[in-house]
Design a protein around this motif. Structure first.
Motif, PDB file in Angstrom:
ATOM      1  N   VAL A 215       0.843  -1.203   0.000  1.00  0.00           N
ATOM      2  CA  VAL A 215       0.000   0.000   0.000  1.00  0.00           C
ATOM      3  C   VAL A 215       0.874   1.246   0.000  1.00  0.00           C
ATOM      4  CG1 VAL A 215      -1.731   1.331   1.268  1.00  0.00           C
ATOM      5  CG2 VAL A 215      -1.880  -1.179   1.194  1.00  0.00           C
ATOM      6  N   SER A 216       0.518   2.184  -0.869  1.00  0.00           N
ATOM      7  CA  SER A 216       1.154   3.506  -0.898  1.00  0.00           C
ATOM      8  C   SER A 216       0.057   4.553  -1.067  1.00  0.00           C
ATOM      9  CB  SER A 216       2.160   3.615  -2.051  1.00  0.00           C
ATOM     10  OG  SER A 216       3.188   2.665  -1.918  1.00  0.00           O
ATOM     11  N   TRP A 217       0.413   5.798  -0.784  1.00  0.00           N
ATOM     12  CA  TRP A 217      -0.495   6.905  -1.020  1.00  0.00           C
ATOM     13  C   TRP A 217       0.194   7.912  -1.930  1.00  0.00           C
ATOM     14  CZ3 TRP A 217      -5.497   7.945   0.878  1.00  0.00           C
ATOM     15  CH2 TRP A 217      -6.042   6.927   1.684  1.00  0.00           C
ATOM     16  N   LYS A 218      -0.524   8.310  -2.980  1.00  0.00           N
ATOM     17  CA  LYS A 218       0.029   9.246  -3.943  1.00  0.00           C
ATOM     18  C   LYS A 218      -0.707  10.578  -3.865  1.00  0.00           C
ATOM     19  CE  LYS A 218       1.254   9.772  -8.822  1.00  0.00           C
ATOM     20  NZ  LYS A 218       1.314   9.120 -10.148  1.00  0.00           N
ATOM     21  N   VAL A 225       4.828  10.346  -3.339  1.00  0.00           N
ATOM     22  CA  VAL A 225       4.347   9.005  -2.998  1.00  0.00           C
ATOM     23  C   VAL A 225       4.883   8.635  -1.622  1.00  0.00           C
ATOM     24  CG1 VAL A 225       4.316   6.569  -3.610  1.00  0.00           C
ATOM     25  CG2 VAL A 225       4.236   8.298  -5.425  1.00  0.00           C
ATOM     26  N   TRP A 226       3.989   8.265  -0.718  1.00  0.00           N
ATOM     27  CA  TRP A 226       4.378   7.816   0.619  1.00  0.00           C
ATOM     28  C   TRP A 226       4.088   6.327   0.703  1.00  0.00           C
ATOM     29  CZ3 TRP A 226       2.716  11.849   4.928  1.00  0.00           C
ATOM     30  CH2 TRP A 226       3.318  13.089   4.637  1.00  0.00           C
ATOM     31  N   HIS A 227       5.120   5.563   0.993  1.00  0.00           N
ATOM     32  CA  HIS A 227       4.996   4.108   1.063  1.00  0.00           C
ATOM     33  C   HIS A 227       4.565   3.705   2.476  1.00  0.00           C
ATOM     34  CE1 HIS A 227       6.794   3.832  -2.884  1.00  0.00           C
ATOM     35  NE2 HIS A 227       7.793   4.618  -2.475  1.00  0.00           N
ATOM     36  N   GLY A 228       3.348   3.354   2.586  1.00  0.00           N
ATOM     37  CA  GLY A 228       2.760   3.019   3.873  1.00  0.00           C
ATOM     38  C   GLY A 228       1.263   3.280   3.793  1.00  0.00           C
ATOM     39  N   ASP A 229       0.601   3.342   4.956  1.00  0.00           N
ATOM     40  CA  ASP A 229      -0.850   3.480   4.940  1.00  0.00           C
ATOM     41  C   ASP A 229      -1.322   4.545   5.926  1.00  0.00           C
ATOM     42  OD1 ASP A 229      -3.378   2.960   4.050  1.00  0.00           O
ATOM     43  OD2 ASP A 229      -3.526   0.938   4.895  1.00  0.00           O
ATOM     44  N   PHE A 230      -2.341   5.285   5.502  1.00  0.00           N
ATOM     45  CA  PHE A 230      -3.016   6.259   6.353  1.00  0.00           C
ATOM     46  C   PHE A 230      -4.220   5.603   7.045  1.00  0.00           C
ATOM     47  CE2 PHE A 230      -1.149   9.688   3.641  1.00  0.00           C
ATOM     48  CZ  PHE A 230      -0.693  10.523   4.656  1.00  0.00           C
ATOM     49  N   GLY A 231      -4.556   6.126   8.188  1.00  0.00           N
ATOM     50  CA  GLY A 231      -5.774   5.706   8.887  1.00  0.00           C
ATOM     51  C   GLY A 231      -6.209   6.806   9.841  1.00  0.00           C
ATOM     52  N   TYR A 232      -7.515   6.863  10.098  1.00  0.00           N
ATOM     53  CA  TYR A 232      -8.028   7.870  11.034  1.00  0.00           C
ATOM     54  C   TYR A 232      -8.257   7.224  12.388  1.00  0.00           C
ATOM     55  CZ  TYR A 232     -10.724  11.657  13.065  1.00  0.00           C
ATOM     56  OH  TYR A 232     -11.158  12.675  13.885  1.00  0.00           O
ATOM     57  N   ASN A 233      -7.671   7.809  13.437  1.00  0.00           N
ATOM     58  CA  ASN A 233      -7.823   7.308  14.793  1.00  0.00           C
ATOM     59  C   ASN A 233      -8.960   8.074  15.471  1.00  0.00           C
ATOM     60  OD1 ASN A 233      -7.587   6.772  17.586  1.00  0.00           O
ATOM     61  ND2 ASN A 233      -5.402   6.326  17.376  1.00  0.00           N
ATOM     62  N   SER A 234     -10.105   7.402  15.647  1.00  0.00           N
ATOM     63  CA  SER A 234     -11.277   8.075  16.208  1.00  0.00           C
ATOM     64  C   SER A 234     -11.143   8.304  17.706  1.00  0.00           C
ATOM     65  CB  SER A 234     -12.542   7.253  15.928  1.00  0.00           C
ATOM     66  OG  SER A 234     -12.421   5.947  16.466  1.00  0.00           O
ATOM     67  N   PHE A 241      -0.156   8.074   9.937  1.00  0.00           N
ATOM     68  CA  PHE A 241       0.535   7.411   8.826  1.00  0.00           C
ATOM     69  C   PHE A 241       1.601   6.479   9.384  1.00  0.00           C
ATOM     70  CE2 PHE A 241       4.044   7.024   5.805  1.00  0.00           C
ATOM     71  CZ  PHE A 241       3.363   6.548   4.691  1.00  0.00           C
ATOM     72  N   ARG A 242       1.577   5.256   8.917  1.00  0.00           N
ATOM     73  CA  ARG A 242       2.585   4.267   9.294  1.00  0.00           C
ATOM     74  C   ARG A 242       3.314   3.809   8.031  1.00  0.00           C
ATOM     75  NH1 ARG A 242      -1.371   3.722  13.170  1.00  0.00           N
ATOM     76  NH2 ARG A 242      -0.634   3.316  15.313  1.00  0.00           N
ATOM     77  N   GLY A 243       4.591   4.155   7.943  1.00  0.00           N
ATOM     78  CA  GLY A 243       5.384   3.832   6.759  1.00  0.00           C
ATOM     79  C   GLY A 243       5.931   2.418   6.801  1.00  0.00           C
ATOM     80  N   ARG A 244       6.242   1.886   5.641  1.00  0.00           N
ATOM     81  CA  ARG A 244       6.803   0.526   5.574  1.00  0.00           C
ATOM     82  C   ARG A 244       8.207   0.488   6.144  1.00  0.00           C
ATOM     83  NH1 ARG A 244       4.422   0.245   0.171  1.00  0.00           N
ATOM     84  NH2 ARG A 244       6.485   0.249  -0.807  1.00  0.00           N
ATOM     85  N   ASN A 245       8.861   1.635   6.245  1.00  0.00           N
ATOM     86  CA  ASN A 245      10.217   1.692   6.800  1.00  0.00           C
ATOM     87  C   ASN A 245      10.217   1.873   8.317  1.00  0.00           C
ATOM     88  OD1 ASN A 245       9.359   4.300   7.034  1.00  0.00           O
ATOM     89  ND2 ASN A 245      11.018   5.226   5.824  1.00  0.00           N
TER      90      ASN A 245
END
Length: 265
Positions: A215-218, A225-234, A241-245
């Motif tokens: 998963v990446s975000w462009k 391009v950010w390699h990793g995934d975004f999520g909303y913390n309610s 954002f948590r990157g693969r690195n």
């Protein structure tokens, strides 16, 4: 037995005095022309009869507009506003609101509303209640330390707004679709089957891309391009954002960008 003749009094002034000696509720209810004033004589006291019924009714109908007599209360009217049953009094004030689940708001003497569940148990007290024609409802929770404002919309979405977290909009599936991002700005979120797939934020528009299980975000605007995934913390109301690195960042509702382990919970 016949009625006494008014002419048994010496003059009209005497008749007037006798007629007014026994007023009804401190207001003389007599025939102004004295042709219907009836009196009986007792030692040292005059007792007066009332004028005919039609005259009394006329006097009542002629009472001043600013009369302090009690007003007759009409029964509340009922309206269907979308999924809500709404009761309204003769002054146009909402007196009760009931939803399809049986939750009911009841107006109190101070203008606030007690909210009861379907079992009749009190859940909370609210104020500044408004309901529009299609059934969208909003109110403030009374006494909430953060000044909580709530909106429930007929499409299933709802809004929670307070002095700490700002305005947060949630769709009918429970996904946050709008939240503050600092300095009066907002972030907007798009979902597909519950999965976050798009973000409009402070850095422009981001799209989620998945290739070979990664998963990446462009960024549509900058091309980044950010390699990793975004999520909303309610829980924290942060975009994370948590990157693969191994890098992890929190983008807060106040517009701060901080390492995730330093973000305030």
């Amino acid at each position: 037995m016949g009625y006494p003749d008014i002419y048994q009094f010496n003059d009209s002034a005497s008749a007037q005095a006798a007629a007014n000696s026994c007023p009804l509720e401190s207001t003389p209810m007599i025939d102004p022309k004295f042709n219907e004033v009836y009196c009986l004589t007792k030692p040292n006291q005059n007792a007066c009869f009332l004028a005919p019924d039609e005259l009394l009714l006329k006097q009542l109908s002629d009472k001043p507009a600013d009369s302090t007599e009690p007003q007759v209360c009409r029964a509340d009217t009922h309206e269907k506003r979308g999924p809500l049953d709404v009761s309204i009094n003769d002054q146009g004030e909402i007196t009760s609101i009931t939803n399809e689940a049986g939750v009911k708001m009841e107006r109190q003497a101070d203008g606030k509303f007690v909210v009861r569940n379907a079992q009749g148990e009190i859940m909370q007290t609210v104020e500044n209640v408004k309901v529009d024609a299609v059934g969208n409802i909003q109110y403030d929770v009374s006494g909430h330390p953060d000044g909580l404002h709530v909106e429930f919309n007929v499409d299933g979405s709802f809004v929670l707004q307070d002095n700490v977290n700002g305005r947060i909009v949630t769709d009918k599936a429970g996904n946050v679709i709008e939240a503050p991002s600092g300095n009066g700005r907002v972030r907007k979120f798009q979902y597909e089957n519950g999965q976050l797939v798009g973000i409009d934020g402070n850095l422009g528009h981001w799209d989620r891309v998945e290739e070979n299980g990664q998963v990446s975000w462009k960024n549509k605007d900058s091309g980044a391009v950010w390699h990793g995934d975004f999520g909303y913390n309610s829980q924290s109301n942060n975009l994370e954002f948590r990157g693969r690195n191994g890098t992890a960042w929190a983008f807060t509702a106040k517009g701060e960008d901080v390492p995730l382990d330093q973000a305030k919970k």
